[in-house]
Design a protein around this motif. Structure first.
Motif, mmCIF file in Angstrom:
data_model
loop_
_atom_site.group_PDB
_atom_site.id
_atom_site.type_symbol
_atom_site.label_atom_id
_atom_site.label_comp_id
_atom_site.label_asym_id
_atom_site.label_seq_id
_atom_site.Cartn_x
_atom_site.Cartn_y
_atom_site.Cartn_z
ATOM 1 N N GLU A 93 0.850 -1.025 -0.140
ATOM 2 C CA GLU A 93 -0.038 0.142 -0.042
ATOM 3 C C GLU A 93 0.985 1.154 0.024
ATOM 4 O O GLU A 93 0.509 2.393 -0.435
ATOM 5 C CB GLU A 93 -0.838 0.077 1.347
ATOM 6 C CG GLU A 93 -2.027 -1.180 1.059
ATOM 7 C CD GLU A 93 -2.816 -1.338 2.363
ATOM 8 O OE1 GLU A 93 -3.803 -1.919 2.345
ATOM 9 O OE2 GLU A 93 -2.292 -0.920 3.392
ATOM 10 N N THR A 94 1.987 1.362 0.719
ATOM 11 C CA THR A 94 2.885 2.332 0.872
ATOM 12 C C THR A 94 3.535 2.445 -0.652
ATOM 13 O O THR A 94 3.609 3.579 -1.009
ATOM 14 C CB THR A 94 3.981 2.040 1.643
ATOM 15 O OG1 THR A 94 3.474 1.585 3.068
ATOM 16 C CG2 THR A 94 4.795 3.389 2.078
ATOM 17 N N LEU A 95 3.871 1.450 -1.372
ATOM 18 C CA LEU A 95 4.602 1.569 -2.631
ATOM 19 C C LEU A 95 3.344 2.199 -3.565
ATOM 20 O O LEU A 95 3.858 3.409 -4.346
ATOM 21 C CB LEU A 95 4.955 0.262 -3.235
ATOM 22 C CG LEU A 95 6.205 -0.469 -2.515
ATOM 23 C CD1 LEU A 95 6.125 -1.689 -2.756
ATOM 24 C CD2 LEU A 95 7.237 0.583 -2.435
ATOM 25 N N GLU A 96 1.999 1.771 -3.475
ATOM 26 C CA GLU A 96 1.283 2.271 -4.451
ATOM 27 C C GLU A 96 0.853 3.950 -3.956
ATOM 28 O O GLU A 96 0.652 4.581 -5.086
ATOM 29 C CB GLU A 96 -0.271 1.419 -4.147
ATOM 30 C CG GLU A 96 -0.156 0.241 -4.668
ATOM 31 C CD GLU A 96 -1.125 -0.953 -4.363
ATOM 32 O OE1 GLU A 96 -1.216 -1.947 -4.968
ATOM 33 O OE2 GLU A 96 -1.852 -0.585 -3.353
ATOM 34 N N LEU A 97 0.994 4.057 -2.775
ATOM 35 C CA LEU A 97 0.635 5.369 -2.445
ATOM 36 C C LEU A 97 1.641 6.196 -2.911
ATOM 37 O O LEU A 97 1.310 7.315 -3.657
ATOM 38 C CB LEU A 97 0.614 5.458 -0.746
ATOM 39 C CG LEU A 97 0.604 7.057 -0.183
ATOM 40 C CD1 LEU A 97 -0.879 7.639 -0.328
ATOM 41 C CD2 LEU A 97 0.960 6.906 1.428
ATOM 42 N N PHE A 98 2.956 6.053 -2.721
ATOM 43 C CA PHE A 98 4.101 6.753 -3.380
ATOM 44 C C PHE A 98 4.096 6.829 -4.745
ATOM 45 O O PHE A 98 4.350 7.998 -5.600
ATOM 46 C CB PHE A 98 5.443 6.462 -2.790
ATOM 47 C CG PHE A 98 5.788 6.999 -1.525
ATOM 48 C CD1 PHE A 98 5.151 6.573 -0.529
ATOM 49 C CD2 PHE A 98 6.686 7.804 -1.276
ATOM 50 C CE1 PHE A 98 5.444 7.173 0.746
ATOM 51 C CE2 PHE A 98 7.044 8.489 -0.043
ATOM 52 C CZ PHE A 98 6.405 8.159 1.100
ATOM 53 N N SER A 99 3.639 5.669 -5.695
ATOM 54 C CA SER A 99 3.623 5.784 -7.111
ATOM 55 C C SER A 99 2.561 6.643 -7.236
ATOM 56 O O SER A 99 2.855 7.402 -8.482
ATOM 57 C CB SER A 99 3.393 4.438 -7.631
ATOM 58 O OG SER A 99 4.171 3.445 -7.059
ATOM 59 N N SER A 100 1.355 6.914 -6.707
ATOM 60 C CA SER A 100 0.326 7.760 -7.134
ATOM 61 C C SER A 100 0.835 9.211 -7.058
ATOM 62 O O SER A 100 0.062 10.115 -7.741
ATOM 63 C CB SER A 100 -0.846 7.559 -6.164
ATOM 64 O OG SER A 100 -0.686 8.192 -5.033
ATOM 65 N N PHE A 101 1.943 9.792 -6.528
ATOM 66 C CA PHE A 101 2.511 10.917 -6.431
ATOM 67 C C PHE A 101 3.029 11.257 -7.761
ATOM 68 O O PHE A 101 3.165 12.622 -7.930
ATOM 69 C CB PHE A 101 3.449 11.206 -5.283
ATOM 70 C CG PHE A 101 2.840 11.227 -3.745
ATOM 71 C CD1 PHE A 101 1.606 10.890 -3.570
ATOM 72 C CD2 PHE A 101 3.814 10.777 -2.840
ATOM 73 C CE1 PHE A 101 1.224 10.948 -2.368
ATOM 74 C CE2 PHE A 101 3.355 10.256 -1.693
ATOM 75 C CZ PHE A 101 2.015 10.252 -1.506
ATOM 76 N N TYR A 102 3.376 10.414 -8.677
ATOM 77 C CA TYR A 102 4.019 10.851 -9.925
ATOM 78 C C TYR A 102 3.414 10.342 -11.085
ATOM 79 O O TYR A 102 2.491 9.563 -11.264
ATOM 80 C CB TYR A 102 5.428 10.003 -9.738
ATOM 81 C CG TYR A 102 6.186 10.267 -8.620
ATOM 82 C CD1 TYR A 102 7.227 11.416 -8.500
ATOM 83 C CD2 TYR A 102 6.436 9.632 -7.563
ATOM 84 C CE1 TYR A 102 7.791 11.699 -7.365
ATOM 85 C CE2 TYR A 102 7.118 9.707 -6.284
ATOM 86 C CZ TYR A 102 7.837 10.816 -6.167
ATOM 87 O OH TYR A 102 8.415 11.208 -5.143
ATOM 88 N N ASP A 103 3.681 11.579 -12.121
ATOM 89 C CA ASP A 103 3.096 11.000 -13.510
ATOM 90 C C ASP A 103 3.538 9.663 -14.021
ATOM 91 O O ASP A 103 2.762 9.018 -14.530
ATOM 92 C CB ASP A 103 3.316 12.273 -14.615
ATOM 93 C CG ASP A 103 2.677 13.499 -13.996
ATOM 94 O OD1 ASP A 103 1.846 13.355 -13.207
ATOM 95 O OD2 ASP A 103 3.291 14.534 -14.214
ATOM 96 N N ARG A 104 4.771 9.485 -13.962
ATOM 97 C CA ARG A 104 5.227 8.273 -14.547
ATOM 98 C C ARG A 104 6.243 7.646 -13.609
ATOM 99 O O ARG A 104 7.372 7.385 -13.690
ATOM 100 C CB ARG A 104 6.188 8.632 -15.903
ATOM 101 C CG ARG A 104 5.158 9.094 -16.965
ATOM 102 C CD ARG A 104 6.248 8.972 -18.301
ATOM 103 N NE ARG A 104 7.091 10.143 -18.201
ATOM 104 C CZ ARG A 104 6.868 11.330 -18.442
ATOM 105 N NH1 ARG A 104 5.806 11.628 -19.017
ATOM 106 N NH2 ARG A 104 7.764 12.314 -18.510
ATOM 107 N N PRO A 105 5.559 6.881 -12.533
ATOM 108 C CA PRO A 105 6.375 6.117 -11.599
ATOM 109 C C PRO A 105 7.162 4.645 -12.236
ATOM 110 O O PRO A 105 6.466 4.409 -13.285
ATOM 111 C CB PRO A 105 5.375 5.893 -10.519
ATOM 112 C CG PRO A 105 3.982 5.855 -11.246
ATOM 113 C CD PRO A 105 4.057 6.640 -12.551
ATOM 114 N N ARG A 106 8.015 4.157 -11.729
ATOM 115 C CA ARG A 106 8.799 3.401 -12.056
ATOM 116 C C ARG A 106 7.681 2.154 -11.924
ATOM 117 O O ARG A 106 6.927 1.960 -10.823
ATOM 118 C CB ARG A 106 9.902 3.017 -11.268
ATOM 119 C CG ARG A 106 10.861 1.699 -11.766
ATOM 120 C CD ARG A 106 11.941 1.390 -10.690
ATOM 121 N NE ARG A 106 12.694 2.554 -10.641
ATOM 122 C CZ ARG A 106 14.080 2.337 -11.346
ATOM 123 N NH1 ARG A 106 14.389 1.555 -11.870
ATOM 124 N NH2 ARG A 106 14.776 3.458 -11.149
#
Ligand SMILES: Nc1ncnc2c1ncn2[C@@H]1O[C@H](COP(=O)(O)OP(=O)(O)OP(=O)(O)O)[C@@H](O)[C@H]1O
Ligand SMILES: [Mg+2]
Length: 294
Positions: A93-106
């Motif tokens: 869930e943490t990885l998903e949360l941080f990914s949601s902050f970026y336009d093109r996450p890894r």
């Protein structure tokens, strides 16, 4: 190799203390750059200025020759020396949360694979061990696909195996041409990972170069080290290349036979004598006068 980041004449004052005192250097693109120094040397303060999260009292930071601006933040990944992780949610869930902050996450599976997180995806952040937590923090730093990753003491507190795993991980990030800037108190780590090292103390850079070039510049021959209880100091005082420490003496020599004969002639007890090729730990002590934090 051109510099991806440069700091020029950077100072940071906290009241009367110059935590960073006129520091300039460049970080070559695609390299691993290490900032070394004793506690309180100014490493975290310097790295936070390089990250753009703390403003310098004087001097400037250039990213690809331009002063850093808001766009810079999208290009860097940061692992702080200490960071709180959100509680009551899992690693996934943490990885998903941080990914949601970026336009093109890894892509998530790539992050999980790179940082070996597959086994702990369902675990609550509060239940992570020290090593798992470090891997997780690095994962968060690389989610934005940064051009530049900052790691402040990424392996402090890790067991030897976890440190090795972490080194592999850094090598993989570097292989993607991501530039890495790290601080560390482990000289073996700096020797292995860093293409360039800056040794800093009291807010100033004492020397900067590749590990091998630094060793070549500061040492000739081998180091003889001997536990020392204070006896025969008159006989020892004439020896060339001798440095007295609190409980040991150190002799730098290119003529090992002669130096050993001189020590015998000085009638010092040779029990515990060791001879070794100078390493970064010796250099650190020579330049800063400080023993390393273990
Ligand atoms: N916000 C602050 N206010 C006042 N002094 C500070 C502040 N931040 C750092 N310092 C001081 O600046 C100096 C450099 O601190 P810094 O955290 O950069 O050291 P460091 O090299 O990262 O040390 P360590 O190896 O312990 O992490 C220290 O003397 C510290 O007490
Ligand atoms: Mg620090």
């Amino acid at each position: 190799m051109s510099d991806i980041l440069r700091i020029e004449n950077v100072t940071k004052r906290f009241g009367r203390l110059a935590a960073v005192d006129g520091v300039s250097f460049g970080v070559p693109e695609g390299s691993c750059f290490g900032l070394l120094g004793p506690n309180g040397a100014g490493k975290t303060t310097t790295i936070e200025i390089m990250e753009g999260i703390s403003s310098p009292t004087g001097g400037r930071v250039l990213f690809r020759d331009e002063p850093i601006d808001r766009r810079f933040k999208a290009k860097v990944g940061i692992q702080f020396q200490s960071t709180a992780l959100p509680e009551f949610i899992t690693v996934k869930e943490t990885l998903e949360l941080f990914s949601s902050f970026y336009d093109r996450p890894r892509p998530m599976d790539e992050v999980v694979e790179l940082c070996s997180l597959a086994d702990i995806l369902g675990r609550d952040n509060r239940k992570l061990s020290g090593g798992q937590r470090q891997r997780m923090l690095l994962a968060l730093a690389i989610i934005p696909m940064p051009e530049l990753v900052f790691l402040d003491e990424p392996t402090t507190g890790l067991d030897p195996q976890s440190r090795r795993n972490f080194w592999d991980l850094i090598a993989r990030i570097k292989a993607e041409r991501t530039t890495v800037v790290l601080t560390t108190h482990y000289m073996d780590e700096a020797q292995l990972l860093c293409d360039r090292i800056a040794i800093m103390d009291r807010g100033r850079i004492l020397d900067i170069d590749s590990p091998d070039a630094l060793l070549e510049k500061h040492f000739k021959g081998v180091l003889i080290r001997l536990p020392y209880d204070g006896c025969c100091s008159d006989a020892l005082s004439g020896l060339e290349g001798l440095v007295m420490r609190d409980d040991s003496i150190e002799l730098q020599t290119e003529a090992l036979d002669r130096s050993l004969k001189e020590l015998l002639a000085a009638k010092v007890d040779l029990t515990g004598l060791s001879i070794h090729k100078p390493n970064l730990e010796d250099l650190f002590i020579k330049l800063t006068g400080n023993a390393l934090r273990s």
